[in-house]
Write a protein that holds these residues in place. Sequence first.
Motif, mmCIF file in Angstrom:
data_model
loop_
_atom_site.group_PDB
_atom_site.id
_atom_site.type_symbol
_atom_site.label_atom_id
_atom_site.label_comp_id
_atom_site.label_asym_id
_atom_site.label_seq_id
_atom_site.Cartn_x
_atom_site.Cartn_y
_atom_site.Cartn_z
ATOM 1 N N GLY A 157 75.358 31.764 -5.261
ATOM 2 C CA GLY A 157 75.825 31.945 -6.624
ATOM 3 C C GLY A 157 74.850 31.328 -7.616
ATOM 4 N N ASN A 158 75.051 31.606 -8.893
ATOM 5 C CA ASN A 158 74.233 31.029 -9.964
ATOM 6 C C ASN A 158 72.736 31.277 -9.760
ATOM 7 N N GLY A 159 72.385 32.403 -9.135
ATOM 8 C CA GLY A 159 70.983 32.773 -8.945
ATOM 9 C C GLY A 159 70.264 31.984 -7.863
ATOM 10 N N CYS A 160 70.995 31.313 -6.974
ATOM 11 C CA CYS A 160 70.395 30.460 -5.933
ATOM 12 C C CYS A 160 70.434 31.141 -4.571
ATOM 13 N N TYR A 161 69.253 31.244 -3.928
ATOM 14 C CA TYR A 161 69.166 31.918 -2.636
ATOM 15 C C TYR A 161 68.694 30.994 -1.519
ATOM 16 N N THR A 162 68.574 29.718 -1.785
ATOM 17 C CA THR A 162 68.278 28.737 -0.743
ATOM 18 C C THR A 162 69.151 27.518 -0.990
ATOM 19 N N VAL A 163 69.329 26.718 0.042
ATOM 20 C CA VAL A 163 70.165 25.529 -0.097
ATOM 21 C C VAL A 163 69.557 24.544 -1.094
ATOM 22 N N ARG A 164 68.235 24.480 -1.165
ATOM 23 C CA ARG A 164 67.598 23.559 -2.114
ATOM 24 C C ARG A 164 67.840 24.007 -3.552
ATOM 25 N N GLU A 165 67.709 25.307 -3.799
ATOM 26 C CA GLU A 165 67.972 25.815 -5.145
ATOM 27 C C GLU A 165 69.415 25.507 -5.559
#
Length: 232
Positions: A157-165
């Motif tokens: 969600g919120n434009g995040c595609y990795t756990v760090r993002e």
Amino acid sequence: MKLLRWIRNLFAALLVVGICAVAVLVWQGYSMYSKAVSETPVSRMVEEVREKENYTPLEDLPAIYRDAVISVEDHRFYEHGGFDFLATGRALWNDIKTLSLAEGGSTITQQLAKNLYFTQEKKFTRKIAEVFLALELENKYSKEEILELYLNSIYFGNGCYTVREASLSYFGKEPSEMTDYESTLLAGIPNAPSVYDLTENPDLAMQRQRQVVEQMVKYEYLTQQEAETILA
């Protein structure tokens, strides 16, 4: 006697039709899988994930976060070979009862396969292709590598595609710095990112977090007291 023979013949005919239909679906799924990996080999797709700017190694993630993800997404992750017959059978029965594909029964490996190659469209053919690809992933990579790739390729969600993002976006910190509360909160989001997006629906995200923690207690990653402390 004639009626009984007619019923028996009808049942046999339906069984043959069913077997043929399944065979066609399996062939179509295998063809989809073969076409996908012939165009882009699995090793290349894996490298593309690992080349992401925000790629995070598994050892840099809190143990409780990893346990939370496994508990809520695929508690038999370390027991199956990429395809979980028990989970799929349960999901298939529920889908038949509801006449839908609401439940997929997908393992973490199958979800990784989908993220690497396929769309989110719910079709039987795609699901079968996903299984073939999951089996190949399990044959070529360790469980730790698969989990690591999964956590660096799912949508939070919120434009995040990795756990760090996701950790930086939601908590303003590196994944290794997440608290137990934040770890269990984040673990629940990928199930339905638009629903559990912390910036949009924090209350729903916390409801999902409670489900995550309950699963962790159920599969003995946490005691009831530890769970209550985290949620408090």
